[in-house]
Write an enzyme that holds these catalytic residues in place. Structure first.
Site, PDB file in Angstrom:
ATOM      1  N   ASN A   1       0.789  -0.901  -0.130  1.00  0.00           N
ATOM      2  CA  ASN A   1      -0.132   0.042  -0.076  1.00  0.00           C
ATOM      3  C   ASN A   1       0.931   1.097   0.118  1.00  0.00           C
ATOM      4  OD1 ASN A   1      -1.739   1.918   0.439  1.00  0.00           O
ATOM      5  ND2 ASN A   1      -2.362   1.353   2.703  1.00  0.00           N
TER       6      ASN A   1
ATOM      7  N   LYS B   1       0.163   4.271  -0.231  1.00  0.00           N
ATOM      8  CA  LYS B   1      -0.572   5.500   0.255  1.00  0.00           C
ATOM      9  C   LYS B   1      -0.152   6.870  -0.628  1.00  0.00           C
ATOM     10  CE  LYS B   1       0.055   3.335   4.928  1.00  0.00           C
ATOM     11  NZ  LYS B   1      -0.190   3.299   6.283  1.00  0.00           N
TER      12      LYS B   1
ATOM     13  N   HIS C   1      -9.636   1.040   4.837  1.00  0.00           N
ATOM     14  CA  HIS C   1      -8.210   1.176   5.511  1.00  0.00           C
ATOM     15  C   HIS C   1      -8.549   1.910   6.769  1.00  0.00           C
ATOM     16  CE1 HIS C   1      -4.392   2.598   6.195  1.00  0.00           C
ATOM     17  NE2 HIS C   1      -3.848   1.485   5.719  1.00  0.00           N
TER      18      HIS C   1
ATOM     19  N   GLU D   1      -6.850   4.510   7.878  1.00  0.00           N
ATOM     20  CA  GLU D   1      -6.823   6.054   7.611  1.00  0.00           C
ATOM     21  C   GLU D   1      -8.143   6.599   7.193  1.00  0.00           C
ATOM     22  OE1 GLU D   1      -3.005   5.544   5.439  1.00  0.00           O
ATOM     23  OE2 GLU D   1      -1.950   4.950   7.429  1.00  0.00           O
TER      24      GLU D   1
ATOM     25  N   GLU E   1      -5.626  -5.193  10.772  1.00  0.00           N
ATOM     26  CA  GLU E   1      -4.483  -3.959  10.681  1.00  0.00           C
ATOM     27  C   GLU E   1      -4.863  -3.311  11.825  1.00  0.00           C
ATOM     28  OE1 GLU E   1      -2.225  -2.743   6.765  1.00  0.00           O
ATOM     29  OE2 GLU E   1      -4.318  -1.605   7.084  1.00  0.00           O
TER      30      GLU E   1
ATOM     31  N   GLY F   1       2.227   2.276  10.810  1.00  0.00           N
ATOM     32  CA  GLY F   1       3.155   3.368  10.697  1.00  0.00           C
ATOM     33  C   GLY F   1       3.890   3.750  11.978  1.00  0.00           C
TER      34      GLY F   1
ATOM     35  N   SER G   1       3.205  -2.372  10.338  1.00  0.00           N
ATOM     36  CA  SER G   1       4.734  -2.213  10.797  1.00  0.00           C
ATOM     37  C   SER G   1       5.458  -3.568  10.472  1.00  0.00           C
ATOM     38  CB  SER G   1       4.822  -1.772  12.200  1.00  0.00           C
ATOM     39  OG  SER G   1       4.510  -0.589  12.390  1.00  0.00           O
TER      40      SER G   1
END
Ligand code: PGA
Length: 254
Positions: A10, A12, A98, A100, A170, A176, A215
Site C-alpha cells: 500500500n 499510500k 483502511h 486511515e 491491521e 506506521g 509495521s
C-alpha cells in the site's frame, strides 16, 4: 487448508512518476522466478495506469490494486473513482476500509460495506481492512470492534462474498508506528475473524485469506507469516523499498 499467501504493498500518498519507475525497476530486477505468494501493489489513483504499463513492460507478475473506491456506480460524485473505472484500467484488487479512511475521512462500517459490494459487483477483489484503535484494545474491546466491522459486510454481502475477497487485520496502533502486533496477538485476531465467518460458512472461512498489516518489515515478516491463520501481509512503509518488499514477499510461504 492450503491458502496461497498474498503480499500487497500500500503505497499510500507517496511516489512520483520517476520514483515509481525506479521502484518497479528495482522490484522487477530481483523478482523471484517462482514467488511463493501472490504480489500486489496499490499506487495512488493517478499512477495506476502508468504503473500497470511499467509492470507489464517489466514482465513481472505483480497485480495492480487501488487504495479506495466509490460506493456509487457512476454519476455526479466529484472526486470519486468507480469500481468500473478501476476494472477498466486493469486493477484486480482494491483496498476498502483502511483505518486511515475510517479515522481521517470518517468512513463508517456501512459505507465500507457498500464499497466492498461495489468492488465485488465489478469483479474486483476487495481487500477489506479491519482493526481496532489502541483505546479499544486497552479496554478489552478488540473482538467487539472487529466483529462490528466484519458484520457490516457479512450482513450486506453474505459470508460467500469472502470467497472472492481478502481481509487484512491491521490494528490501528501498529500502522506506521514501528510497533507491530506480536505474532500471538495477530494470530488471536485472525483466528477470531476466521471463526466469525465460519459461524456462517465453514468452507469459505477455511479458504479465506487473512493478511496482517501494521509495521511489517523484513525483520518481523517471517514470525508473523508463519502463524497458522496469517496468510501474508498488507505492507505500507516497507513496500516503498524494493529490497524490504522483496524480503517480505520471500517470507510469505506455506
Ligand atoms: P505500515 O502500514 O506497514 O506502514 O505500518 C500498513 C498499512 O497501513 O497498510
Amino acid at each position: 487448508m492450503k491458502r496461497t499467501p498474498i503480499v500487497a504493498g500500500n503505497w499510500k500518498m507517496h511516489g512520483s512518476r520517476a520514483e515509481n519507475a525506479s521502484l518497479i525497476e528495482a522490484i522487477a530486477a530481483e523478482f523471484p522466478a517462482e514467488p511463493s505468494a501472490e504480489c500486489v501493489v496499490c499506487p495512488p489513483f493517478v499512477y495506476l495506469l502508468e504503473v500497470s504499463r511499467l509492470l507489464r513492460d517489466a514482465e513481472v507478475p505483480v497485480a495492480l490494486g487501488a487504495q479506495d473506491v466509490s460506493a456509487e456506480s457512476q454519476g455526479a460524485y466529484t472526486g470519486e473513482v468507480s469500481a468500473a473505472m478501476l476494472k477498466d484500467i486493469g486493477c484486480a484488487y482494491v483496498i476498502v476500509g483502511h483505518s486511515e479512511r475510517r479515522s481521517l475521512y470518517g468512513e463508517g462500517d456501512q459505507l465500507v460495506a457498500r464499497k466492498f459490494a461495489a468492488a465485488l459487483a465489478r469483479g474486483l477483489v476487495p481487500l477489506l481492512c479491519v482493526g481496532e484503535p489502541l483505546s479499544d484494545r486497552e479496554a478489552g474491546r478488540t473482538q467487539e470492534v472487529i466483529a462490528r466491522q466484519l458484520d457490516a459486510v457479512l450482513e450486506l454481502c453474505g459470508a460467500e462474498s469472502f470467497g472472492r475477497a481478502v481481509i487484512a487485520y491491521e490494528p490501528c496502533w501498529a500502522i506506521g508506528t514501528g510497533r507491530n502486533a506480536t505474532p500471538e496477538q495477530a494470530e488471536e485476531v485472525h483466528r477470531f475473524i476466521r471463526g466469525r465467518i465460519g459461524e456462517r460458512n465453514a468452507k469459505i472461512a477455511s479458504e479465506a485469506r487473512i493478511l496482517y498489516g501494521g509495521s511489517v518489515k523484513a525483520g518481523n515478516a517471517s514470525e508473523l507469516f508463519t502463524q497458522p491463520d496469517v496468510d501474508g501481509g498488507l505492507i505500507g512503509g516497507a513496500s516503498l523499498k524494493a529490497d524490504e518488499f522483496l524480503a517480505i514477499l520471500a517470507a510469505a510461504r506455506r
